[in-house]
Motif scaffolding. Structure first.
Motif, PDB file in Angstrom:
ATOM      1  N   THR A  57      42.504 100.713  91.272  1.00  0.00           N
ATOM      2  CA  THR A  57      43.350  99.906  90.536  1.00  0.00           C
ATOM      3  C   THR A  57      43.614  98.534  91.243  1.00  0.00           C
ATOM      4  O   THR A  57      43.193  98.421  92.377  1.00  0.00           O
ATOM      5  N   TYR A  58      43.964  97.809  90.266  1.00  0.00           N
ATOM      6  CA  TYR A  58      44.341  96.414  90.796  1.00  0.00           C
ATOM      7  C   TYR A  58      43.416  95.690  91.735  1.00  0.00           C
ATOM      8  O   TYR A  58      43.396  95.055  92.660  1.00  0.00           O
ATOM      9  N   VAL A  59      42.053  95.643  90.854  1.00  0.00           N
ATOM     10  CA  VAL A  59      40.748  95.106  91.710  1.00  0.00           C
ATOM     11  C   VAL A  59      40.632  93.515  91.304  1.00  0.00           C
ATOM     12  O   VAL A  59      40.911  93.295  90.152  1.00  0.00           O
ATOM     13  N   ALA A  60      40.419  92.773  92.439  1.00  0.00           N
ATOM     14  CA  ALA A  60      40.174  91.482  92.369  1.00  0.00           C
ATOM     15  C   ALA A  60      38.753  91.010  92.749  1.00  0.00           C
ATOM     16  O   ALA A  60      38.446  89.798  92.608  1.00  0.00           O
ATOM     17  N   LYS A  61      37.745  91.890  93.183  1.00  0.00           N
ATOM     18  CA  LYS A  61      36.509  91.529  93.546  1.00  0.00           C
ATOM     19  C   LYS A  61      35.767  92.718  93.432  1.00  0.00           C
ATOM     20  O   LYS A  61      35.966  93.636  93.799  1.00  0.00           O
ATOM     21  N   ILE A  62      34.384  92.795  92.985  1.00  0.00           N
ATOM     22  CA  ILE A  62      33.695  93.961  92.767  1.00  0.00           C
ATOM     23  C   ILE A  62      32.069  93.534  93.276  1.00  0.00           C
ATOM     24  O   ILE A  62      31.688  92.418  92.895  1.00  0.00           O
ATOM     25  N   GLU A  63      31.609  94.299  93.993  1.00  0.00           N
ATOM     26  CA  GLU A  63      30.261  94.554  94.611  1.00  0.00           C
ATOM     27  C   GLU A  63      29.631  95.602  94.348  1.00  0.00           C
ATOM     28  O   GLU A  63      30.161  96.799  94.757  1.00  0.00           O
ATOM     29  N   VAL A  64      28.570  95.892  93.651  1.00  0.00           N
ATOM     30  CA  VAL A  64      27.656  97.232  93.461  1.00  0.00           C
ATOM     31  C   VAL A  64      26.444  97.011  94.164  1.00  0.00           C
ATOM     32  O   VAL A  64      25.671  96.097  93.910  1.00  0.00           O
ATOM     33  N   ASN A  65      26.199  98.330  94.922  1.00  0.00           N
ATOM     34  CA  ASN A  65      25.081  98.317  95.646  1.00  0.00           C
ATOM     35  C   ASN A  65      24.582  99.696  95.556  1.00  0.00           C
ATOM     36  O   ASN A  65      25.142 100.690  96.188  1.00  0.00           O
ATOM     37  N   GLY A  66      23.704  99.891  94.687  1.00  0.00           N
ATOM     38  CA  GLY A  66      23.135 101.328  94.224  1.00  0.00           C
ATOM     39  C   GLY A  66      24.420 102.096  93.662  1.00  0.00           C
ATOM     40  O   GLY A  66      24.829 101.646  92.794  1.00  0.00           O
ATOM     41  N   ASP A  67      24.577 103.348  94.158  1.00  0.00           N
ATOM     42  CA  ASP A  67      25.786 103.953  93.571  1.00  0.00           C
ATOM     43  C   ASP A  67      27.167 103.795  94.458  1.00  0.00           C
ATOM     44  O   ASP A  67      27.899 104.683  94.143  1.00  0.00           O
ATOM     45  N   THR A  68      26.983 102.799  95.221  1.00  0.00           N
ATOM     46  CA  THR A  68      28.395 102.454  95.763  1.00  0.00           C
ATOM     47  C   THR A  68      29.003 101.118  95.451  1.00  0.00           C
ATOM     48  O   THR A  68      28.270 100.210  95.325  1.00  0.00           O
ATOM     49  N   VAL A  69      30.194 101.426  95.171  1.00  0.00           N
ATOM     50  CA  VAL A  69      31.027 100.285  94.812  1.00  0.00           C
ATOM     51  C   VAL A  69      32.036  99.828  95.819  1.00  0.00           C
ATOM     52  O   VAL A  69      32.861 100.388  96.328  1.00  0.00           O
ATOM     53  N   SER A  70      31.975  98.404  96.068  1.00  0.00           N
ATOM     54  CA  SER A  70      33.174  97.862  97.223  1.00  0.00           C
ATOM     55  C   SER A  70      34.039  96.922  96.395  1.00  0.00           C
ATOM     56  O   SER A  70      33.209  95.904  95.555  1.00  0.00           O
ATOM     57  N   VAL A  71      34.962  97.088  96.474  1.00  0.00           N
ATOM     58  CA  VAL A  71      35.902  96.183  95.749  1.00  0.00           C
ATOM     59  C   VAL A  71      36.944  95.547  96.872  1.00  0.00           C
ATOM     60  O   VAL A  71      37.453  96.063  97.955  1.00  0.00           O
TER      61      VAL A  71
ATOM     62  N   GLY B 294      33.910 103.202  96.574  1.00  0.00           N
ATOM     63  CA  GLY B 294      33.708 104.272  95.960  1.00  0.00           C
ATOM     64  C   GLY B 294      32.508 104.757  95.450  1.00  0.00           C
ATOM     65  O   GLY B 294      31.654 103.622  95.381  1.00  0.00           O
ATOM     66  N   LYS B 295      32.338 105.804  94.830  1.00  0.00           N
ATOM     67  CA  LYS B 295      30.682 106.043  94.308  1.00  0.00           C
ATOM     68  C   LYS B 295      30.853 106.415  93.058  1.00  0.00           C
ATOM     69  O   LYS B 295      31.878 106.706  92.338  1.00  0.00           O
ATOM     70  N   LEU B 296      29.803 105.796  92.258  1.00  0.00           N
ATOM     71  CA  LEU B 296      29.725 106.121  90.855  1.00  0.00           C
ATOM     72  C   LEU B 296      29.580 107.568  90.499  1.00  0.00           C
ATOM     73  O   LEU B 296      29.134 108.460  91.192  1.00  0.00           O
ATOM     74  N   PRO B 297      30.293 107.789  89.261  1.00  0.00           N
ATOM     75  CA  PRO B 297      30.801 106.926  88.156  1.00  0.00           C
ATOM     76  C   PRO B 297      32.402 106.944  88.919  1.00  0.00           C
ATOM     77  O   PRO B 297      33.034 107.545  89.370  1.00  0.00           O
ATOM     78  N   LEU B 298      32.876 105.637  88.179  1.00  0.00           N
ATOM     79  CA  LEU B 298      34.084 105.227  88.856  1.00  0.00           C
ATOM     80  C   LEU B 298      34.810 104.359  87.766  1.00  0.00           C
ATOM     81  O   LEU B 298      34.211 103.749  87.002  1.00  0.00           O
TER      82      LEU B 298
END
Length: 261
Positions: free
Chosen positions: A142-156, A169-173
Motif C-alpha cells: 500500500t501507499y506506493v509512490a513508484k513502481i518498477e517491474v522486472n519479470g515476476d518481481t515488483v519493486s516499489v 513483491g512477487k506477482l500476482p500482487l
C-alpha cells in the motif's frame, strides 16, 4: 501483462452531505467523478502497459450511472471496462464491497497486478484495496509512490510519514497508490468519442460465485447508527497578564476548575 484497476465513482464535492434519516450520501444534484486516487492508479497501470505491453481492465461496483466513470477510464487508455451492479450490492460497507469486487476479479480470470487508489475521497477508509487482496489470498503493498517491474518481481517505493521504504513483491500482487506517483493523462477528444460508443458489460449477483449473505447491507458488519454535525467551536478565552508566569498560573487554575487537569 494483465492488469486490473478498481475504480469508484464519487461525488464531486468537498462538502459531502448526509441524509440524517437514511445515513447515506445525498447524491442528488451533486455531479460525480472518478475517484482522484483511482485515476492515479489507472495512470500507473497505463504506464506499465506502455512499457511492458499487455492489457488494462477497469472494474467498478456501483449504480448504472457509474458507466460514465468507466467510459472516462476507457478514454484515458484502458482496454476493457466492467460494471458490477445489482440492488443486492446496495448499502455495502468496505468488507462487503471488497468481497464483491474480489468475486468479480475471480470471474475475470488471470491477472498479474491489481491497482487501487489509496482511498476514496467520500469514505477515506483505505480499506477496500487491502481487503480485496485478503479475499483473493495474494500479497499487497500500500501507499506506493513508484513502481518498477522486472519479470515476476515488483519493486516499489512505499510512502511513509517521514520518507520512503523500498519493498519487493512477487506477482500476482495488489498495489494501492498515492497521489504523488504520477499525473493522470487527459483523454483526447477522439478517444472520448470512441469510449462513449462502447457498451460496458454489467455483471449482477447472478453472474458471480458469491454468498448472498455476504453482499450489500446483509454482509456489512459496519452499521451507521447515527450521524450528526459536531457543534461549532465557541470563542476561546484570551489570557493576558503582566508576566508569562501570571498567565500560566491563571491558565492552570481555569483548567483545574474545568476538571481538565
Amino acid at each position: 501483462m494483465e492488469i486490473l484497476v478498481c475504480i469508484k465513482q464519487v461525488p464531486d464535492t468537498a462538502e459531502v452531505k448526509i441524509d440524517p434519516v437514511t445515513n447515506t450520501l445525498i447524491r442528488q444534484g451533486v455531479p460525480s467523478i472518478v475517484n482522484p486516487f483511482d485515476k492515479n492508479a489507472l495512470e500507473a497501470a497505463l504506464q506499465l502497459k506502455d512499457k511492458h505491453g499487455g492489457k488494462v481492465t477497469v472494474i467498478s461496483m456501483g449504480p448504472p450511472q457509474a458507466k460514465e466513470a468507466l467510459k472516462e477510464c476507457l478514454a484515458m487508455g484502458a482496454d476493457q471496462a466492467i460494471l458490477v451492479s445489482d440492488r443486492a450490492f446496495g448499502g455495502a460497507d468496505t468488507l462487503a464491497t471488497s468481497y464483491t469486487l474480489a468475486a468479480a476479479i475471480r470471474k475475470v480470470g488471470s491477472y498479474d497486478l491489481i491497482f487501487c487508489g489509496k482511498q476514496a475521497i467520500d469514505g477515506d477508509t483505505a480499506q477496500v484495496g487491502p481487503e480485496i487482496a485478503e479475499h483473493l489470498g495474494i500479497a499487497q503493498i500500500t501507499y506506493v509512490a513508484k513502481i518498477e517491474v522486472n519479470g515476476d518481481t515488483v519493486s516499489v517505493e512505499r510512502e511513509y510519514e517521514e520518507g520512503y521504504g523500498i519493498i519487493e513483491g512477487k506477482l500476482p500482487l495488489l498495489i494501492s497508490v498515492v497521489k504523488s506517483i504520477n499525473e493522470p493523462r487527459y483523454p483526447t477528444i477522439k478517444a472520448t468519442m470512441k469510449a462513449n460508443r462502447v457498451e460496458i458489460p454489467v455483471w449482477t449477483m447472478a453472474d458471480l460465485d458469491v454468498d448472498e449473505q455476504k453482499l450489500g447491507l446483509k454482509g456489512s458488519p459496519t452499521q451507521v447508527r447515527r450521524i450528526f454535525t459536531p457543534p461549532q467551536r465557541t470563542e476561546g478565552v484570551v489570557i493576558q497578564k503582566a508576566t508569562a508566569w501570571e498567565s500560566v498560573s491563571v491558565l492552570i487554575q481555569k483548567l483545574s476548575d474545568a476538571k481538565i487537569i
